[in-house]
Design a protein around this motif. Structure first.
Motif, PDB file in Angstrom:
ATOM      1  N   ASP A  46      21.270 -11.341 -24.520  1.00 19.25           N
ATOM      2  CA  ASP A  46      21.568 -12.549 -23.756  1.00 19.25           C
ATOM      3  C   ASP A  46      20.234 -13.260 -23.568  1.00 19.25           C
ATOM      4  OD1 ASP A  46      22.127 -14.545 -21.958  1.00 19.25           O
ATOM      5  OD2 ASP A  46      22.687 -13.194 -20.318  1.00 19.25           O
ATOM      6  N   PRO A  47      20.030 -14.402 -24.248  1.00 16.58           N
ATOM      7  CA  PRO A  47      18.750 -15.106 -24.123  1.00 16.58           C
ATOM      8  C   PRO A  47      18.381 -15.449 -22.680  1.00 16.58           C
ATOM      9  CG  PRO A  47      20.078 -16.067 -25.864  1.00 16.58           C
ATOM     10  CD  PRO A  47      20.947 -15.071 -25.145  1.00 16.58           C
ATOM     11  N   ASP A  48      19.394 -15.521 -21.792  1.00 18.02           N
ATOM     12  CA  ASP A  48      19.135 -15.806 -20.382  1.00 18.02           C
ATOM     13  C   ASP A  48      19.059 -14.534 -19.543  1.00 18.02           C
ATOM     14  OD1 ASP A  48      19.123 -18.617 -20.769  1.00 18.02           O
ATOM     15  OD2 ASP A  48      21.318 -18.591 -20.805  1.00 18.02           O
ATOM     16  N   ALA A  84      16.766   0.093 -29.104  1.00 19.70           N
ATOM     17  CA  ALA A  84      16.496  -1.345 -29.018  1.00 19.70           C
ATOM     18  C   ALA A  84      15.564  -1.756 -30.143  1.00 19.70           C
ATOM     19  CB  ALA A  84      15.866  -1.694 -27.668  1.00 19.70           C
ATOM     20  N   ALA A  85      15.466  -3.060 -30.333  1.00 19.33           N
ATOM     21  CA  ALA A  85      14.469  -3.628 -31.244  1.00 19.33           C
ATOM     22  C   ALA A  85      13.720  -4.703 -30.466  1.00 19.33           C
ATOM     23  CB  ALA A  85      15.126  -4.223 -32.482  1.00 19.33           C
ATOM     24  N   LYS A  92       5.368 -13.544 -26.250  1.00 21.31           N
ATOM     25  CA  LYS A  92       6.439 -13.298 -25.278  1.00 21.31           C
ATOM     26  C   LYS A  92       7.496 -12.455 -25.973  1.00 21.31           C
ATOM     27  CE  LYS A  92       5.668 -17.591 -22.807  1.00 21.31           C
ATOM     28  NZ  LYS A  92       6.214 -18.887 -22.429  1.00 21.31           N
ATOM     29  N   PRO A  93       7.411 -11.131 -25.871  1.00 21.10           N
ATOM     30  CA  PRO A  93       8.333 -10.276 -26.620  1.00 21.10           C
ATOM     31  C   PRO A  93       9.792 -10.534 -26.258  1.00 21.10           C
ATOM     32  CG  PRO A  93       6.925  -8.972 -25.170  1.00 21.10           C
ATOM     33  CD  PRO A  93       6.500 -10.386 -25.030  1.00 21.10           C
ATOM     34  N   ARG A  94      10.632 -10.429 -27.258  1.00 22.32           N
ATOM     35  CA  ARG A  94      12.081 -10.601 -27.137  1.00 22.32           C
ATOM     36  C   ARG A  94      12.720  -9.342 -27.718  1.00 22.32           C
ATOM     37  NH1 ARG A  94      13.125 -15.163 -24.264  1.00 22.32           N
ATOM     38  NH2 ARG A  94      15.055 -15.581 -25.339  1.00 22.32           N
ATOM     39  N   ALA A  95      13.970  -9.076 -27.307  1.00 18.23           N
ATOM     40  CA  ALA A  95      14.608  -7.831 -27.741  1.00 18.23           C
ATOM     41  C   ALA A  95      16.114  -7.968 -27.862  1.00 18.23           C
ATOM     42  CB  ALA A  95      14.292  -6.712 -26.748  1.00 18.23           C
ATOM     43  N   ILE A  96      16.669  -7.007 -28.568  1.00 17.28           N
ATOM     44  CA  ILE A  96      18.099  -6.726 -28.557  1.00 17.28           C
ATOM     45  C   ILE A  96      18.244  -5.307 -28.019  1.00 17.28           C
ATOM     46  CG2 ILE A  96      18.833  -8.255 -30.421  1.00 17.28           C
ATOM     47  CD1 ILE A  96      18.731  -5.765 -32.287  1.00 17.28           C
ATOM     48  N   ARG A 125      13.378 -15.897 -39.432  1.00 12.90           N
ATOM     49  CA  ARG A 125      13.718 -14.706 -38.642  1.00 12.90           C
ATOM     50  C   ARG A 125      13.074 -14.766 -37.254  1.00 12.90           C
ATOM     51  NH1 ARG A 125      14.116  -9.337 -41.802  1.00 12.90           N
ATOM     52  NH2 ARG A 125      15.725 -10.701 -42.630  1.00 12.90           N
ATOM     53  N   VAL A 126      11.804 -15.124 -37.221  1.00 15.56           N
ATOM     54  CA  VAL A 126      11.094 -15.227 -35.941  1.00 15.56           C
ATOM     55  C   VAL A 126      11.750 -16.285 -35.059  1.00 15.56           C
ATOM     56  CG1 VAL A 126       8.897 -15.896 -34.875  1.00 15.56           C
ATOM     57  CG2 VAL A 126       8.919 -14.305 -36.820  1.00 15.56           C
ATOM     58  N   ALA A 127      12.107 -17.438 -35.639  1.00 14.84           N
ATOM     59  CA  ALA A 127      12.739 -18.519 -34.874  1.00 14.84           C
ATOM     60  C   ALA A 127      14.105 -18.078 -34.333  1.00 14.84           C
ATOM     61  CB  ALA A 127      12.884 -19.764 -35.741  1.00 14.84           C
ATOM     62  N   ARG A 128      14.900 -17.394 -35.148  1.00 14.02           N
ATOM     63  CA  ARG A 128      16.216 -16.919 -34.697  1.00 14.02           C
ATOM     64  C   ARG A 128      16.061 -15.953 -33.536  1.00 14.02           C
ATOM     65  NH1 ARG A 128      18.352 -12.247 -35.747  1.00 14.02           N
ATOM     66  NH2 ARG A 128      17.251 -11.939 -37.709  1.00 14.02           N
ATOM     67  N   ARG A 129      15.114 -15.058 -33.639  1.00 16.20           N
ATOM     68  CA  ARG A 129      14.916 -14.078 -32.572  1.00 16.20           C
ATOM     69  C   ARG A 129      14.438 -14.734 -31.281  1.00 16.20           C
ATOM     70  NH1 ARG A 129      12.495  -9.324 -36.446  1.00 16.20           N
ATOM     71  NH2 ARG A 129      14.545  -8.544 -37.097  1.00 16.20           N
ATOM     72  N   ARG A 130      13.566 -15.721 -31.390  1.00  9.72           N
ATOM     73  CA  ARG A 130      13.117 -16.434 -30.185  1.00  9.72           C
ATOM     74  C   ARG A 130      14.285 -17.121 -29.491  1.00  9.72           C
ATOM     75  NH1 ARG A 130       7.853 -18.815 -32.860  1.00  9.72           N
ATOM     76  NH2 ARG A 130       6.436 -17.082 -32.416  1.00  9.72           N
ATOM     77  N   ALA A 131      15.229 -17.613 -30.272  1.00 13.36           N
ATOM     78  CA  ALA A 131      16.376 -18.339 -29.713  1.00 13.36           C
ATOM     79  C   ALA A 131      17.479 -17.416 -29.203  1.00 13.36           C
ATOM     80  CB  ALA A 131      16.951 -19.293 -30.770  1.00 13.36           C
TER      81      ALA A 131
END
Length: 139
Positions: A46-48, A84-85, A92-96, A125-131
């Motif tokens: 959840d990006p939020d 997780a990944a 600014k690390p992001r994860a699933i 890929r980087v852009a998709r993950r940031r979003a």
């Protein structure tokens, strides 16, 4: 915020996924790469929302990278659970989070959407993950 706890089988890695969304509203993705298929991976984000990963013994945490090497796949060295990944090259690390690693995994009822990212460029890929991925903190 709704909180969903979980972690690996032996307890070395603990997860806390926070989201305003009801689990039934969260898209579940089933990546079709060999790694994810072999792990039966069902991933959510959840990006939020946010993810907190607490590691008891860092030496027992394996950070696996492959392909474009844009993420660390977090796996417990002792029990072998993929939890997780996390983006590996972002300020600014992001994860699933992996649904199967959550204690209340049965609440995430959306049919997994098969996704194939093989054709993505590194930048895409980087852009998709940031979003689409969520903020993460590793303790």
């Amino acid at each position: 915020m709704n909180e969903h706890g979980g972690g690996c089988h032996c307890g070395n890695i603990r997860l806390r996924f926070s989201t305003e969304l009801d689990p039934s509203q969260i898209e579940v993705r089933a990546c079709q790469c060999d790694f994810c298929i072999k792990h039966g991976s069902r991933a959510i984000a959840d990006p939020d929302g946010r993810l907190i990963v607490a590691v008891e013994d860092e030496a027992r945490l394996h950070r696996y990278r492959f392909g474009l090497r844009t993420a660390d796949y977090l796996i417990c060295r002792d029990c072998g659970v993929y939890v997780a990944a996390v983006t590996s090259d972002d300020r600014k690390p992001r994860a699933i989070v992996i649904v199967n690693a959550l204690d209340d995994r049965s609440l995430f009822v959306c049919e997994p959407v098969a996704v194939d990212y093989d054709a993505e460029s590194r930048e895409g890929r980087v852009a998709r993950r940031r979003a689409r991925w969520m903020p993460v903190k590793i303790l």
